[in-house]
Design a protein around this motif. Structure first.
Motif, PDB file in Angstrom:
ATOM      1  N   MET A   1       0.843  -1.047  -0.091  1.00 46.03           N
ATOM      2  CA  MET A   1       0.011   0.228  -0.224  1.00 46.03           C
ATOM      3  C   MET A   1       0.815   1.284  -0.063  1.00 46.03           C
ATOM      4  N   PRO A   2       0.806   2.369  -0.819  1.00 45.78           N
ATOM      5  CA  PRO A   2       1.773   3.230  -1.083  1.00 45.78           C
ATOM      6  C   PRO A   2       1.319   4.368  -0.153  1.00 45.78           C
ATOM      7  N   LEU A   3       1.303   4.301   1.182  1.00 47.72           N
ATOM      8  CA  LEU A   3       1.281   5.224   2.134  1.00 47.72           C
ATOM      9  C   LEU A   3       2.476   5.755   2.401  1.00 47.72           C
ATOM     10  N   HIS A   4       2.704   7.080   2.697  1.00 47.91           N
ATOM     11  CA  HIS A   4       3.920   7.745   3.209  1.00 47.91           C
ATOM     12  C   HIS A   4       3.722   7.674   4.530  1.00 47.91           C
ATOM     13  N   LEU A   5       4.754   7.210   5.541  1.00 42.89           N
ATOM     14  CA  LEU A   5       4.544   7.490   6.937  1.00 42.89           C
ATOM     15  C   LEU A   5       5.858   7.835   7.784  1.00 42.89           C
ATOM     16  N   HIS A   6       5.555   8.315   9.070  1.00 47.28           N
ATOM     17  CA  HIS A   6       6.734   8.658   9.902  1.00 47.28           C
ATOM     18  C   HIS A   6       6.701   7.670  11.015  1.00 47.28           C
ATOM     19  N   GLN A   7       7.944   7.211  11.208  1.00 50.66           N
ATOM     20  CA  GLN A   7       7.715   6.134  12.491  1.00 50.66           C
ATOM     21  C   GLN A   7       7.604   7.099  13.675  1.00 50.66           C
ATOM     22  N   GLN A   8       6.720   6.507  14.476  1.00 49.71           N
ATOM     23  CA  GLN A   8       6.356   7.220  15.745  1.00 49.71           C
ATOM     24  C   GLN A   8       7.686   7.362  16.607  1.00 49.71           C
ATOM     25  N   PRO A   9       7.567   8.659  16.855  1.00 46.04           N
ATOM     26  CA  PRO A   9       8.702   9.197  17.681  1.00 46.04           C
ATOM     27  C   PRO A   9       8.730   8.818  19.313  1.00 46.04           C
ATOM     28  N   LEU A  10       9.951   8.691  19.834  1.00 46.34           N
ATOM     29  CA  LEU A  10       9.824   8.281  21.178  1.00 46.34           C
ATOM     30  C   LEU A  10       9.718   9.418  22.123  1.00 46.34           C
ATOM     31  N   HIS A  11      10.034  10.634  21.627  1.00 48.59           N
ATOM     32  CA  HIS A  11       9.774  11.751  22.376  1.00 48.59           C
ATOM     33  C   HIS A  11       8.854  12.745  21.332  1.00 48.59           C
ATOM     34  N   ARG A  12       8.047  13.408  22.008  1.00 48.16           N
ATOM     35  CA  ARG A  12       7.032  14.249  21.188  1.00 48.16           C
ATOM     36  C   ARG A  12       7.943  15.570  20.538  1.00 48.16           C
ATOM     37  N   ARG A  13       8.880  15.803  21.112  1.00 47.14           N
ATOM     38  CA  ARG A  13       9.511  17.276  20.412  1.00 47.14           C
ATOM     39  C   ARG A  13      10.450  16.783  19.478  1.00 47.14           C
ATOM     40  N   LEU A  24       4.318   1.459   4.259  1.00 46.33           N
ATOM     41  CA  LEU A  24       3.606   0.761   5.476  1.00 46.33           C
ATOM     42  C   LEU A  24       4.254  -0.726   5.333  1.00 46.33           C
ATOM     43  N   ALA A  25       5.083  -0.946   4.401  1.00 46.05           N
ATOM     44  CA  ALA A  25       5.779  -2.314   4.421  1.00 46.05           C
ATOM     45  C   ALA A  25       7.290  -2.178   5.060  1.00 46.05           C
ATOM     46  N   ASP A  26       7.588  -0.813   5.326  1.00 49.56           N
ATOM     47  CA  ASP A  26       8.742  -0.803   6.140  1.00 49.56           C
ATOM     48  C   ASP A  26       8.489  -0.637   7.592  1.00 49.56           C
ATOM     49  N   VAL A  27       7.337  -0.582   8.190  1.00 51.02           N
ATOM     50  CA  VAL A  27       6.976  -0.652   9.555  1.00 51.02           C
ATOM     51  C   VAL A  27       7.009  -1.776  10.143  1.00 51.02           C
ATOM     52  N   VAL A  62       0.820  -1.067  13.045  1.00 48.00           N
ATOM     53  CA  VAL A  62       0.880  -2.111  12.052  1.00 48.00           C
ATOM     54  C   VAL A  62       0.896  -3.488  13.344  1.00 48.00           C
ATOM     55  N   LEU A  63       0.089  -4.296  13.070  1.00 47.66           N
ATOM     56  CA  LEU A  63      -0.160  -5.429  13.997  1.00 47.66           C
ATOM     57  C   LEU A  63       0.322  -6.687  13.511  1.00 47.66           C
ATOM     58  N   SER A  64       0.305  -6.746  11.961  1.00 46.78           N
ATOM     59  CA  SER A  64       0.976  -8.006  11.300  1.00 46.78           C
ATOM     60  C   SER A  64       1.295  -7.483   9.951  1.00 46.78           C
ATOM     61  N   LYS A  65       2.174  -8.148   9.531  1.00 46.02           N
ATOM     62  CA  LYS A  65       2.551  -8.120   7.908  1.00 46.02           C
ATOM     63  C   LYS A  65       2.635  -9.320   7.196  1.00 46.02           C
ATOM     64  N   ARG A  66       2.287 -10.517   7.782  1.00 42.44           N
ATOM     65  CA  ARG A  66       2.273 -12.043   7.133  1.00 42.44           C
ATOM     66  C   ARG A  66       1.032 -12.677   7.920  1.00 42.44           C
ATOM     67  N   PRO A  67       0.279 -13.381   7.319  1.00 46.24           N
ATOM     68  CA  PRO A  67       0.208 -13.604   5.567  1.00 46.24           C
ATOM     69  C   PRO A  67      -0.240 -12.155   5.045  1.00 46.24           C
ATOM     70  N   MET A  68      -0.931 -11.093   5.519  1.00 48.38           N
ATOM     71  CA  MET A  68      -1.143  -9.968   5.005  1.00 48.38           C
ATOM     72  C   MET A  68      -1.224  -8.986   5.979  1.00 48.38           C
ATOM     73  N   GLU A  74      -7.119   3.810  15.230  1.00 44.45           N
ATOM     74  CA  GLU A  74      -7.924   4.080  16.332  1.00 44.45           C
ATOM     75  C   GLU A  74      -8.346   2.633  17.062  1.00 44.45           C
ATOM     76  N   GLN A  75      -9.643   2.498  17.110  1.00 45.24           N
ATOM     77  CA  GLN A  75     -10.123   1.041  17.514  1.00 45.24           C
ATOM     78  C   GLN A  75     -10.547   0.167  16.571  1.00 45.24           C
ATOM     79  N   THR A  76     -10.228   0.420  15.080  1.00 44.96           N
ATOM     80  CA  THR A  76     -10.328  -0.598  14.019  1.00 44.96           C
ATOM     81  C   THR A  76      -9.318  -1.010  13.304  1.00 44.96           C
ATOM     82  N   GLU A  77      -9.364  -2.293  13.149  1.00 47.74           N
ATOM     83  CA  GLU A  77      -8.457  -3.233  12.424  1.00 47.74           C
ATOM     84  C   GLU A  77      -8.682  -3.352  11.121  1.00 47.74           C
ATOM     85  N   LEU A  78      -7.786  -3.296  10.008  1.00 48.60           N
ATOM     86  CA  LEU A  78      -8.074  -3.243   8.774  1.00 48.60           C
ATOM     87  C   LEU A  78      -6.926  -4.194   8.056  1.00 48.60           C
ATOM     88  N   ALA A  79      -7.454  -4.941   7.153  1.00 47.58           N
ATOM     89  CA  ALA A  79      -6.441  -5.982   6.465  1.00 47.58           C
ATOM     90  C   ALA A  79      -6.302  -5.672   5.120  1.00 47.58           C
TER      91      ALA A  79
END
Length: 79
Positions: A1-13, A24-27, A62-68, A74-79
């Motif tokens: 999926m061609p989303l552009h993402l930022h890895q979640q920082p450890l510190h908000r600043r 998404l494939a990199d996370v 990201v909950l899982s990458k395999r098999p999908m 938020e509270q919704t899981e998408l495959a």
């Protein structure tokens, strides 16, 4: 999926540079990422992702990458 993402920082600043964009494939499962944008997709697919909450500025886990790829928005899981 061609989303552009930022890895979640450890510190908000922490600030991101453009070189830190991922797909998404990199996370790793269990990690969170901030959606920076959606890649070049047909309008129909872009609207469908937006309807599920896949929007710039939204945090996903990201909950899982395999098999999908399974992500949690938020509270919704998408495959």
């Amino acid at each position: 999926m061609p989303l552009h993402l930022h890895q979640q920082p450890l510190h908000r600043r922490h600030r991101y540079r453009h070189g830190n964009l991922l797909t998404l494939a990199d996370v790793f499962p269990g990690k969170r990422a901030l959606i920076a944008g959606i890649g070049d997709l047909p309008d129909e697919q872009t609207h469908r992702l937006q309807a599920y909450g896949i929007l710039p500025g939204r945090l996903v886990r990201v909950l899982s990458k395999r098999p999908m790829v399974i992500v949690q928005v938020e509270q919704t899981e998408l495959a």
